[in-house]
Scaffold this active site. Sequence first.
Site: not given
Ligand code: PMP
Length: 552
Positions: A121, A200, A223, A364
């Site tokens: 991500h 995740q 999440k 992302c």
């Molecule tokens: N890492 C992963 C694998 C994610 O799926 C996400 C959120 N989609 C994030 C990091 C970032 O998380 P947050 O937006 O809650 O900071």
Amino acid sequence: MLFSPQQFKQQFPLFSQPENCELVYLDNAATTHRPQVVIDAVADFYRTSNANTHRSSHRLARRATEMVEATRIAAGRFLNAAEPSEVIFTRGSTEGLNLLASSLTENLSPGDEIVLTTAEHHANLVPWQMAAQRHDLILKFVPHKNGVPQFDRVEEVLSERTKIVSVTAASNALGFMADLGPLKQVLADRNIRWIVDAAQLAAHQVVDAQTIGCDFLVCSAHKFYGPTGVGLLYGRRESLAALPPWQGGGEMIEQVQLQSSTYGAPPHRFETGTSSLAAIAGLGACLQFLQQLDRDAMAAYEQQLTDYLHQQLQKLPGIDLLSNAESNVGIATFAPAVESALQATDIAHWLDGRDIAVRAGRHCAMPLMELRSGHGSSVRASIAAYNSRNDIDRLIESLQNCLAATQSNSSLVTTADADHLEELSIEQLRQQRGWQQRYRQLMKWADAIAPKPGIRTVGNRVRGCEAATWVSHRMVDDRHQFFIDSEARVVKGLAALLLLLVNNKTTAEIAALDMDALFADLGLEKHLSPSRSNGFRALVNRVLQLSGSLLG
Ligand code: PMP
């Protein structure tokens, strides 16, 4: 089975709101909903216990402090930390990763190396890129097969200069869970700090930081049915003790003089300022809520749904399925087949019109999605334990209708629909004396745009254009082809101008165009009525979006 999805869903008040009773929510990888107990805990904190923590000695402050520390204990259990002080409250995974990228690289030397995967991500990629630029570090990537990291080959990228390995435990874009076993073995006797992004994973599996064996691990409460604004950073005791602070301020210090300060011990060394206290209260309730559930049974139920979702998607002609059901945290990602004029965003809009929430885009994880598919963007349907087979059936039925509508209307663009732009040139338009002549020329150009009944679908409609206007798009090799139709003659004329600029161009060629300057030069913005000008802007943006030059 010791898990009842119906009873589980009943605890989420969002689904019983009249406007949501038909909602199929399949965007859980972005964020889940919250059960009543979590919502109540957030409100109750403000209603009954609001005070700042750790600072004042009055009754409410003591109660708030006890709540935070009790939540830390519960969070330690949730991640199987050896002790609660190994848990730091952050704003979320992104903040945890930024903290680590900043603090862990502070004392590195130019040329030191950080190992990541191509499946990260952006939150576990961009902070390392920034740190690498700041300290002259080198980023390396674990070998992969089709985007899936091959940790049994990690030795190929490790060297004496490797100081940090930071990897995702499960892909937010394609859902696959990484097999971290080989990594644990290889890193066991090396002096390398190992970080796991469990953003995740934590929503779907029991996370056991000690068994994983990493130094640090991050996740976000939202999440896994908790509030936004709070996340966890687990750090093994010795690893945290050696970590310099990230931000300075109140709460993280021991002694402060005018010229220098000494810092407190973990976890408070990393919890600067006032934390999201109500969110921590909500997280405490969330952890209690999860503890009462049979999480293995929940994971088994989710795996059944994931299998079913993939089986059903596989049967649909006209889409390319990019994810696999195996070892997957409930994510199915797919794109319209390459030859289709449909875009992922068209599908998402279509589904939204039927109250089915999914996500379209690159999730992302741009590098992974570029690697994995020739499609610019894809649709992601992501499951939580409150979803049902009925939700999946609704998704599949709507997808079938969407694909059928596109096909029956369109057999898409036939040769009879071909535009006749060969005789047109922008120079012709530029040479007209004055706006009146130029406008007349544009009206003539409208005849070059063939009517295209096949593309007049809901998904192709340009939003923000007053006159009904449709755009579809396809790739031929690496070149973009656009098909535009409109009910307004002048929009067709403008479409001809736009097509002269973008048709049969590559993404890079389109991105390099300075359209604003050209349109200003032709006097479009100045002379078109405001609604026409906005409509044209919407059309241009849609074309740029489809070409991948503008993020959708
Ligand atoms: N890492 C992963 C694998 C994610 O799926 C996400 C959120 N989609 C994030 C990091 C970032 O998380 P947050 O937006 O809650 O900071």
